[in-house]
Write a protein that holds these residues in place. Structure first.
Motif, PDB file in Angstrom:
ATOM      1  N   LEU A 150       0.839  -1.191   0.000  1.00  0.00           N
ATOM      2  CA  LEU A 150       0.000   0.000   0.000  1.00  0.00           C
ATOM      3  C   LEU A 150       0.876   1.244   0.000  1.00  0.00           C
ATOM      4  O   LEU A 150       1.971   1.247   0.544  1.00  0.00           O
ATOM      5  CB  LEU A 150      -0.884   0.025   1.245  1.00  0.00           C
ATOM      6  CG  LEU A 150      -2.176  -0.768   1.217  1.00  0.00           C
ATOM      7  CD1 LEU A 150      -2.869  -0.613   2.550  1.00  0.00           C
ATOM      8  CD2 LEU A 150      -3.082  -0.308   0.092  1.00  0.00           C
ATOM      9  N   PHE A 210      -2.038   5.094   3.093  1.00  0.00           N
ATOM     10  CA  PHE A 210      -3.121   4.198   3.487  1.00  0.00           C
ATOM     11  C   PHE A 210      -2.741   3.254   4.615  1.00  0.00           C
ATOM     12  O   PHE A 210      -1.588   2.881   4.750  1.00  0.00           O
ATOM     13  CB  PHE A 210      -3.567   3.358   2.291  1.00  0.00           C
ATOM     14  CG  PHE A 210      -4.245   4.158   1.231  1.00  0.00           C
ATOM     15  CD1 PHE A 210      -5.612   4.365   1.286  1.00  0.00           C
ATOM     16  CD2 PHE A 210      -3.518   4.711   0.196  1.00  0.00           C
ATOM     17  CE1 PHE A 210      -6.235   5.110   0.310  1.00  0.00           C
ATOM     18  CE2 PHE A 210      -4.144   5.461  -0.778  1.00  0.00           C
ATOM     19  CZ  PHE A 210      -5.509   5.665  -0.719  1.00  0.00           C
ATOM     20  N   LEU A 211      -3.728   2.894   5.373  1.00  0.00           N
ATOM     21  CA  LEU A 211      -3.554   1.829   6.357  1.00  0.00           C
ATOM     22  C   LEU A 211      -4.238   0.589   5.796  1.00  0.00           C
ATOM     23  O   LEU A 211      -5.229   0.702   5.086  1.00  0.00           O
ATOM     24  CB  LEU A 211      -4.213   2.226   7.671  1.00  0.00           C
ATOM     25  CG  LEU A 211      -3.569   3.394   8.403  1.00  0.00           C
ATOM     26  CD1 LEU A 211      -4.352   3.714   9.649  1.00  0.00           C
ATOM     27  CD2 LEU A 211      -2.140   3.061   8.751  1.00  0.00           C
ATOM     28  N   PRO A 212      -3.707  -0.590   6.116  1.00  0.00           N
ATOM     29  CA  PRO A 212      -4.311  -1.808   5.573  1.00  0.00           C
ATOM     30  C   PRO A 212      -5.745  -1.997   6.060  1.00  0.00           C
ATOM     31  O   PRO A 212      -6.091  -1.545   7.153  1.00  0.00           O
ATOM     32  CB  PRO A 212      -3.410  -2.923   6.101  1.00  0.00           C
ATOM     33  CG  PRO A 212      -2.514  -2.313   7.096  1.00  0.00           C
ATOM     34  CD  PRO A 212      -2.512  -0.849   6.902  1.00  0.00           C
ATOM     35  N   PRO A 213      -6.587  -2.636   5.246  1.00  0.00           N
ATOM     36  CA  PRO A 213      -7.971  -2.896   5.667  1.00  0.00           C
ATOM     37  C   PRO A 213      -8.004  -3.936   6.778  1.00  0.00           C
ATOM     38  O   PRO A 213      -7.014  -4.631   7.011  1.00  0.00           O
ATOM     39  CB  PRO A 213      -8.612  -3.458   4.398  1.00  0.00           C
ATOM     40  CG  PRO A 213      -7.476  -4.056   3.635  1.00  0.00           C
ATOM     41  CD  PRO A 213      -6.277  -3.211   3.938  1.00  0.00           C
ATOM     42  N   GLU A 214      -9.121  -4.024   7.438  1.00  0.00           N
ATOM     43  CA  GLU A 214      -9.278  -5.037   8.479  1.00  0.00           C
ATOM     44  C   GLU A 214      -9.114  -6.423   7.852  1.00  0.00           C
ATOM     45  O   GLU A 214      -9.654  -6.698   6.781  1.00  0.00           O
ATOM     46  CB  GLU A 214     -10.672  -4.907   9.073  1.00  0.00           C
ATOM     47  CG  GLU A 214     -10.714  -5.227  10.534  1.00  0.00           C
ATOM     48  CD  GLU A 214     -12.051  -4.849  11.120  1.00  0.00           C
ATOM     49  OE1 GLU A 214     -12.610  -5.670  11.837  1.00  0.00           O
ATOM     50  OE2 GLU A 214     -12.537  -3.743  10.821  1.00  0.00           O
ATOM     51  N   TYR A 258      -5.486  -7.811   0.339  1.00  0.00           N
ATOM     52  CA  TYR A 258      -5.910  -6.415   0.523  1.00  0.00           C
ATOM     53  C   TYR A 258      -7.034  -6.030  -0.435  1.00  0.00           C
ATOM     54  O   TYR A 258      -7.931  -5.286  -0.073  1.00  0.00           O
ATOM     55  CB  TYR A 258      -4.716  -5.471   0.331  1.00  0.00           C
ATOM     56  CG  TYR A 258      -3.802  -5.388   1.528  1.00  0.00           C
ATOM     57  CD1 TYR A 258      -4.002  -6.198   2.644  1.00  0.00           C
ATOM     58  CD2 TYR A 258      -2.746  -4.484   1.561  1.00  0.00           C
ATOM     59  CE1 TYR A 258      -3.163  -6.132   3.738  1.00  0.00           C
ATOM     60  CE2 TYR A 258      -1.898  -4.409   2.651  1.00  0.00           C
ATOM     61  CZ  TYR A 258      -2.111  -5.227   3.738  1.00  0.00           C
ATOM     62  OH  TYR A 258      -1.284  -5.148   4.822  1.00  0.00           O
ATOM     63  N   ASP A 295     -14.356   0.009   0.859  1.00  0.00           N
ATOM     64  CA  ASP A 295     -13.523   1.197   0.664  1.00  0.00           C
ATOM     65  C   ASP A 295     -12.909   1.177  -0.738  1.00  0.00           C
ATOM     66  O   ASP A 295     -11.912   0.510  -0.990  1.00  0.00           O
ATOM     67  CB  ASP A 295     -12.425   1.216   1.738  1.00  0.00           C
ATOM     68  CG  ASP A 295     -11.665   2.530   1.740  1.00  0.00           C
ATOM     69  OD1 ASP A 295     -11.614   3.196   0.690  1.00  0.00           O
ATOM     70  OD2 ASP A 295     -11.123   2.874   2.800  1.00  0.00           O
ATOM     71  N   LEU A 318      -9.262   2.523  -1.209  1.00  0.00           N
ATOM     72  CA  LEU A 318      -8.274   1.563  -0.736  1.00  0.00           C
ATOM     73  C   LEU A 318      -8.112   0.422  -1.733  1.00  0.00           C
ATOM     74  O   LEU A 318      -6.998  -0.039  -2.010  1.00  0.00           O
ATOM     75  CB  LEU A 318      -8.709   1.020   0.626  1.00  0.00           C
ATOM     76  CG  LEU A 318      -7.704   0.154   1.351  1.00  0.00           C
ATOM     77  CD1 LEU A 318      -6.474   0.969   1.695  1.00  0.00           C
ATOM     78  CD2 LEU A 318      -8.315  -0.399   2.617  1.00  0.00           C
TER      79      LEU A 318
END
Lengths: 539, 342
Positions: free
Chosen positions: B174, B178-182, B188, B197, B200
């Motif tokens: 990423l 961005f922060l990684p998704p749950e 991803y 999202d 993302l």
């Protein structure tokens, strides 16, 4: 809007993180160019947030530097080229606002900075300092060894007199004690948090602190994705220095050097840590990138001749080797001209500066003449080994040395040793006849370098050099103040012996190269060679 | 009836895998120990002396005899504990859980892309030999096989990121923003869709584009070649001639009779390609700073990080046992004769 402007425009944390959408680190729309986020790329990996843990690698030391405070630190000096460096001879307050050393030099009393707090708001006390230093000398491994260099060996030496007064008692006075407190090791940990997370099996909370730093330093770790990135977040309540220029620093692990180079050249990142000499030379000529190159103190890339190897038992053979090396071409082709030449000095040792040029240079006639006086006038065969993890300079160097040796009839076969085996074979078992070595001492005094490199059995004496006079001189000078009248003559003699006996042939003093985007200021070189992000700021 | 037979066969296959995996465990355990080098000396750090090396050795449990170490390892394993990878400071389970999806996402996307291109290309090349399609197929196959992935990767990076600036900075799964998704699947792209999202999703897809193309170029070659060869063979076979003679439509002959029969060797090749792509991943992962399993394993091997190497080999063994099983099951779907053997 291209990516570069986007990064520039990405301002942050005037808005608090909780307001941001969950998956975005930075508000995408924020445009005000306050430039508060820096992105740093490096080739290593962070494997722990606790410098005292066994197995913590070198790259992870930067967490100790940026997230924790020590009692003392070093001041800053300007280098001849205008860049900044730490100043070994100028110890400055960090968590200790002042200190006193007793008349006889064995008792050091520190006053903890008033109002300094840990990240959780708890005031920093002398008890925390005691717990932290106890930990450093008790956990074993590298921290304990480094503490011992400053004559700090046992918890009995540390006393918290009251909340703000901390006392260290030394077995005897040593000039290395105070500077050793400024190395990354003796960090001050929030002992309350650590103890709450300790267990009977793990009294020093190594499991907890491995992932959760508990310090008082300028930056907190807001995120650690091992193997990918570490995100530092500024601690606005930091008491021990001026506020850092960046609100947030993202440290990304990018293993391929060519990728790192593309990233800094394109301006996608703020800094690229520890770049090879070749890139340093080429990037320095590019627009938009600035490269800061600093000679690494107390460090020499050397060729070592093992005295356990029959031919090298004869001093004249070692000297012949030293006269046969094509220093000039090695410096050009392996170091790309970056660094300080360490050959071609005068015949007499006139200064105690270290490292300094050896009297040797490429002189095949002298080499042949010396070899002709020995039993090895017809030459001999010897394996020449180097560590594959430093192949970028060691491989071309080894090839050139091989050519030089061939000219005096010595046949060298090159052996590449994988990084993981290097330590065992070269430094612990000390069985490589001829090898390239790159030791550098953290504490910048010649005696400290000599202690590691010229006393039999010590780690970086990978060539089994053993000389009673040398050992005596090193032991005498190691704790002695540099102002002592006996100091300079002793060190002069040590250097003379090192050059005369030449078990370790100096090639050049290497440099630490860091590339920055043009608009970054404040970088300072440190002996630990990690990036101290605290003084960095956008211009 | 057939379901019963099938599930019994699956069970049988799984049971057969047990001794294989145990054998792999033993061999891997012995091989890691046979590597030269002393992990204790390595992990003790730069200035370590004799005593501190010994202390690290004790911490790592390396002071015990080999059989004792093995018993310890197997009993930990039985409790699902793969140990700690010292080189990265994480437990091996955590590392695998995080890195395996990263590598699989890349590999599967690359395989998907190469399938979409290679199979039609192979079929077209077989049905129109020596036309431009056939030449194009030959060119792509030769290029794909002969270009090493790190070279393709660097070349794509140079053109699309460095020169043109179309691709995002190659710094991992990423972008910095961005922060990684749950985590649900660990992929991803899928996780960001689950989270709904879009930004993302696009970001992770953008990061994947170049490495996926690099890998796809590499995997395309064997698949296209195999499709072309198998198609040529089936097109020349008696049953296709009979089908043609019976007056079936060209499309029906091609798809139902020729292509379905040509699929078997293609699926086999696919299994093999999958396995060597996971290996080839290492270089692509390095170039694109992809935190995958390949770079993890290589780093671990270089520093003799026993637990990490063992964990990697074990997970790969399990992966391949299930992959082979899947391929065998796919056979029974494609070719009814396979399931009737017993």
């Amino acid at each position: 809007m291209n990516r570069r402007n986007f990064l520039k425009g990405a301002t942050t944390l005037s808005v608090s993180a909780s307001l941001l959408p969950l998956t975005q680190l930075l508000p995408r729309a924020a445009q005000a160019a306050t430039d508060e986020t820096a992105v740093v790329v490096f080739g290593g990996t962070i494997n722990s947030l606790d410098i005292h843990r066994s197995g913590t690698n070198r790259a992870s030391y930067q967490v100790a530097i940026n997230c924790y405070d020590r009692l003392v630190s070093f001041g800053t000096k300007k280098m001849p080229d205008g860049s900044l460096s730490y100043d070994f001879n100028n110890v400055q307050p960090e968590m200790a606002e002042s200190w006193e050393i007793s008349e006889n030099g064995t008792v050091m009393t520190f006053v903890i900075r008033e109002g300094a707090t840990f990240w959780n708001g708890k005031p920093v006390t002398a008890q925390d300092v005691k717990w932290s230093l106890d930990r450093a000398v008790s956990l074993g491994g590298f921290p304990t060894v480094q503490m011992r260099a400053g004559r700090l060996e046992s918890p009995d030496q540390f006393k918290a007199l009251d909340d703000r007064t901390f006392q260290i008692t030394l077995p005897f006075p040593s000039k290395l004690a105070l500077p050793d407190l400024a190395t990354p090791i003796p960090i001050i940990i929030n002992s309350e948090v650590a103890k709450a997370n300790a267990s009977p099996d793990d009294p020093w909370a190594t499991e907890y602190l491995h992932r959760n730093p508990a310090g008082s330093g300028a930056f907190k770790v807001s995120r650690w994705n091992a193997g990918e990135q570490l995100v530092y977040e500024r601690n606005d309540d930091w008491a021990c220095g001026p506020q850092p220029g960046y609100q947030r620093v993202i440290l990304r692990e990018v293993p391929a050097q060519s990728t790192r180079r593309a990233l800094i050249e394109r301006g996608s990142v703020t800094a690229s840590q520890n770049i090879p000499n070749k890139d340093a030379k080429e990037l320095a000529e590019k627009d938009g990138v600035k490269v800061i190159t600093t000679p690494i103190e107390n460090c020499i890339y050397s060729l070592c001749t093992n005295l356990d190897f029959e031919p090298f038992k004869d001093k004249r053979v070692r000297q012949a080797i030293a006269w046969s090396i094509p220093y000039e071409s090695i410096f050009e082709q392996a170091a790309y001209g970056q660094g300080m030449p360490m050959w071609g000095g005068s015949n007499e040792v006139t200064s105690i500066a270290w490292p300094q040029k050896s009297p040797y240079e490429e002189n095949l006639e002298k080499a042949r003449a010396l070899l002709a006086q020995t039993d090895y006038k017809d030459g001999f065969e010897v394996p020449l080994s180097f560590n594959l993890s430093v192949a970028d300079w060691a491989e071309p160097t080894a090839l050139l040395i091989q050519q030089g040796l061939a000219k005096i009839g010595v046949t060298a076969t090159i052996e590449k040793i994988p990084g993981a085996n290097w330590r065992t074979i070269a430094l612990v078992e000390k069985k490589l006849p001829l090898h390239l070595e790159n030791f550098g001492g953290w504490l910048n005094t010649p005696d400290y370098y000599f202690f590691w490199a010229y006393i039999k059995g010590n780690l970086f004496n990978s060539y089994n050099y053993d000389d009673p006079e040398m050992t005596g001189l090193i032991e005498k000078t190691l704790d002695m103040e540099v102002t002592d009248p006996a100091y300079a003559p002793s060190v002069t003699r040590m250097i003379e012996l090192a050059f005369e006996d030449i078990p370790r042939i100096p090639l050049w003093q290497p440099t630490l190269n860091v590339a920055f985007k043009e608009d970054v200021d404040g970088y300072e070189y440190w002996f630990h060679r990690q990036l101290d992000i605290r003084p960095l700021k956008p211009a | 009836m057939s379901l019963g037979v099938k599930s019994r066969r699956v069970l049988n296959r799984l049971l057969q895998a047990v001794p294989t995996i145990f054998g792999i465990l033993v061999v891997c355990f012995l091989l890691t120990r046979a590597l030269p080098g002393d992990p204790a000396a390595y992990f003790a750090g730069d200035m370590a002396d004799e005593a501190s090396i010994e202390q690290v050795r004790e911490n790592l449990g390396l002071n015990q005899s080999m059989p004792m170490q093995f018993v310890g390892y197997v009993s930990d394993l039985a409790q699902g504990d793969l140990g700690v990878a010292i080189s990265t400071g994480q437990t091996v389970t955590q590392e695998l859980a995080k890195r395996l999806p990263a590598s699989l996402e890349l590999t599967l996307a690359a395989l998907l892309l190469s399938l979409v291109i290679a199979i039609p290309l192979g079929v077209l090349a077989a049905t129109r030999p020596n036309t431009w399609v056939d030449h194009l197929c030959r060119f792509l196959v030769t290029a794909g096989v002969s270009l090493p992935t790190f070279f393709t990767g660097l070349a794509l990076l140079y053109v699309f990121y460095y020169l043109l600036g179309w691709a995002p900075p190659p710094i991992g799964r990423l972008d910095m923003m961005f922060l990684p998704p749950e985590t649900v699947t660990g992929f991803y792209t899928i996780d960001s869709l689950i989270a709904g999202d879009w930004a993302l999703f696009k970001a992770s897809l953008a990061q994947m584009a170049l490495p996926v193309i690099t890998l796809a170029l590499f995997t395309l070659a064997p698949i296209a070649r195999m499709t072309r060869a198998a198609m040529l063979q089936t097109l020349a076979s008696d049953y296709v001639r009979t089908a043609r003679a019976a007056g079936l439509s060209g499309r029906r002959v091609l798809v139902t009779y020729a292509f379905r029969n040509a699929l078997l060797p293609v699926v086999t090749t696919l299994g093999m390609v999958f396995s060597f792509v996971l290996g080839a991943n290492v270089l692509v992962e390095k170039v694109f700073a992809w935190p995958g399993i390949g770079s993890f394993a290589v780093e671990a091997l270089v520093v003799s990080d026993y637990a990490a190497v063992q964990g990697f080999v074990l997970s790969m063994a399990l992966l391949f046992v299930s992959l082979n099983l899947l391929i065998d099951l796919a056979y029974t779907l494609i070719d009814p004769r396979v399931s009737e053997e017993e």
